[in-house]
Design an enzyme around this catalytic site. Structure first.
Site, PDB file in Angstrom:
ATOM      1  N   LYS A 178       0.875  -1.184   0.000  1.00 14.99           N
ATOM      2  CA  LYS A 178       0.000   0.000   0.000  1.00 14.99           C
ATOM      3  C   LYS A 178       0.907   1.227   0.000  1.00 14.99           C
ATOM      4  CE  LYS A 178      -1.926   3.042   1.898  1.00 14.99           C
ATOM      5  NZ  LYS A 178      -1.761   4.461   1.491  1.00 14.99           N
ATOM      6  N   GLU A 253       8.848   1.287  11.442  1.00 16.44           N
ATOM      7  CA  GLU A 253       9.951   2.207  11.136  1.00 16.44           C
ATOM      8  C   GLU A 253       9.358   3.608  11.178  1.00 16.44           C
ATOM      9  OE1 GLU A 253      13.011   1.290  10.705  1.00 16.44           O
ATOM     10  OE2 GLU A 253      13.065  -0.734   9.872  1.00 16.44           O
ATOM     11  N   CYS A 287      13.491  10.258   7.521  1.00 14.09           N
ATOM     12  CA  CYS A 287      13.298   9.821   8.917  1.00 14.09           C
ATOM     13  C   CYS A 287      14.590   9.939   9.684  1.00 14.09           C
ATOM     14  CB  CYS A 287      12.791   8.390   8.941  1.00 14.09           C
ATOM     15  SG  CYS A 287      13.839   7.255   8.038  1.00 14.09           S
ATOM     16  N   GLU A 386       9.894  16.132  15.630  1.00 10.06           N
ATOM     17  CA  GLU A 386      10.295  15.918  14.240  1.00 10.06           C
ATOM     18  C   GLU A 386       9.604  16.972  13.370  1.00 10.06           C
ATOM     19  OE1 GLU A 386       8.728  12.463  12.080  1.00 10.06           O
ATOM     20  OE2 GLU A 386      10.783  12.005  11.502  1.00 10.06           O
TER      21      GLU A 386
END
Ligand code: NAD
Length: 484
Positions: A178, A253, A287, A386
């Site tokens: 996906k 992750e 990331c 973040e």
């Protein structure tokens, strides 16, 4: 409209490309100028169900009968096909993600290398024999989970598909992928490459769609035996909760706030390109971006001045012009980053340097000027959260203990970089940093096909990349045979 080379508005299920069951599509926008790029299929629960069934049929059929060596050869073939299409894949990623061409090329080459690595490893994962009671032979076998679900984000589609789908196929799983609704042209191109290489129907199924529709349906499907999720912490929690409902393993992750730590004895000329590039690569939407730079006080002014100089020289532009920094993925993401810059302004966190956005930028593009903020305190929101944009904070520290306290003092633990010539300190820091990867005198944002990767704390759990991923995408069976 600059269209991709294949029809983009279809799902791949059981070896057939077709419209989504609901007949609906979603628009893709080119973030470099805001123009409509293509339409993708809006897959829903019905498509996911068909994809899971097709994957199971592949396991029960041709794909399930492939030997490990045959799977490896097939992945090698896919790798070679990717290499033939590096320029086209980079072009698609530029249009779709806003990724500068050379960064898209690097991603395509990484995808090929993942397929090569896992192709080579497919027949090398041995089981063990276990000394047991007299009259017995005991052994372990590595077996595929079965149908694996792969939910990937928009920032590095090719690399993330390589490391998760590549490893899963090597182990003999059948995959339902996906891709993200913001960008999935290279994921679809990957489906064509897999078919061209001769991957049996159903071994790889691709269902684009919204996260809360196709994504959630995949996590809830009882036919899925393992989930690999790469994305935000908030969605990662939903995925883990969904996996818990049918007791299946999940690899998460997630995000990061990764530091690079520069000690006063560092080789600054070697460090500087890594300090900046690992923050602005893919417009900071990485990331493992080095979004925090920690500098030992005697070097602070010099590091800041040299980073600032680099920031002022950054070229910003549309991805197809191959600038240093392209646009962000969407107007929404641009607004998030600008919101953080407003917080910096309101809280007195100073701008040490900012790149200039040229007047010639397309008006509809999602650009943010790369910004270096300093001096920051370790507990400032911009040093804790973040941001996912081309923004780095720089802070000073005194000595190893404080460096560790700051580096480990966020909710994340993905990657860390340490720059020092002191061998003892290299090991001490590497051992005490709370994260999944430590780079000493280098820094690999997103790189390292061979290196197991993943986080601790809110950065997630489980490991992908390297040989380690093969353990994650397989399950261990123990067999004890009584023979006399
Ligand atoms: P996101 O979590 O919003 O979306 C990621 C994927 O999850 C997309 O495919 C999306 O459609 C899907 N999704 C959304 N809601 C869902 C739901 N309810 N159920 C199932 N699937 C759902 O993340 P994003 O904004 O696209 O990506 C950015 C985040 O990803 C950042 O936090 C970044 O750090 C992280 N990331 C981590 C890594 C890593 O390897 N650790 C790599 C890249 C990105």
């Amino acid at each position: 409209m600059q269209t991709p080379s294949h029809a983009s508005d279809q799902v791949l299920i059981g070896g057939t490309w077709r419209a989504a069951a609901g007949g609906q599509t979603l628009p893709l926008i080119n973030p470099s100028d805001g123009s409509p790029l293509a339409a993708i299929a809006r897959g829903t629960a019905g498509d996911i169900d068909a994809a899971v069934q097709a994957a199971q049929a592949a396991l029960d059929g041709d794909w399930g009968r492939f030997t490990a060596a045959e799977r490896g050869r097939l992945l090698m073939k896919m790798s070679a096909l990717v290499l033939q299409q590096v320029d086209e894949l980079a072009r698609l990623e530029a249009l779709d993600v806003g990724k500068p061409l050379k960064q898209g090329r690097a991603d395509a080459i990484a995808l090929a290398r993942y397929l090569e690595f896992y192709g080579g490893a497919a027949d090398k994962l041995h089981g063990q024999t276990i000394p047991f009671a007299n009259g017995y032979t005991a052994l372990t076998l590595r077996e595929p989970h079965g149908v694996t679900g792969h939910i990937v984000p928009w920032n590095y589609p090719m690399q993330i598909i390589g490391r998760s789908v590549g490893a899963a196929l090597a182990m003999g799983n059948a995959c339902v992928l996906k891709p993200a609704e913001e960008a999935c042209l290279t994921a679809l191109a990957f489906g064509h490459i897999a078919q061209q290489a001769g991957l049996p129907a159903g071994a790889l199924n691709i269902v684009p769609g919204l996260g809360e529709e196709a994504g959630a349906a995949l996590t809830a499907h009882p036919g899925v035996a393992h989930l690999s999720f790469t994305g935000s912490v908030a969605v990662g929690r939903l995925v883990q909760a969904a996996a818990a409902r049918h007791t299946i393993p999940v690899t998460l992750e997630l995000g990061g706030k990764s530091p690079q730590i520069v000690f006063a004895d560092a080789d600054l000329d070697a460090a500087l390109p890594f300090l900046v590039n690992a923050g602005i690569q893919n417009a900071g939407q990485t990331c493992s971006a080095a979004s925090r730079i920690l500098v030992e006080r005697p070097l602070f002014d010099e590091v800041l001045a040299r980073m600032a100089q680099r920031y002022r020289s950054l070229r910003i532009g549309p991805a197809l012009d191959d600038p240093d920094v392209g646009p962000l993925i969407s107007a929404r993401q641009r607004d998030v980053v600008q919101g953080y810059l407003a917080i910096a302004r309101d809280t007195g966190l100073a701008v040490a340097a900012q790149a200039t956005l040229p007047d010639t930028l397309p008006r509809g593009g999602c650009y943010v000027a790369p910004t270096l903020l300093a001096p920051a305190t370790a507990d400032h929101r911009l040093a804790q959260e973040e941001i996912f944009g081309p923004v780095q904070v720089v802070m000073a520290f005194d000595g190893e203990a404080e460096a560790l306290r700051i580096a480990n003092g966020t909710a994340f633990g993905l990657v860390a970089g340490v720059w020092t010539r002191d061998g003892g300190r290299q090991f001490r820091m590497a051992r005490q940093l709370k994260c999944g990867q430590v780079f000493i005198n280098n820094y690999g944002a997103g790189g390292g096909i061979e290196l197991p990767f993943g986080g601790v704390k809110q950065s997630g759990h489980g490991r992908e990349k390297g040989f380690e991923a093969l353990y994650g995408f397989s399950t261990l069976k123990t067999i004890a045979i009584k023979h006399d």
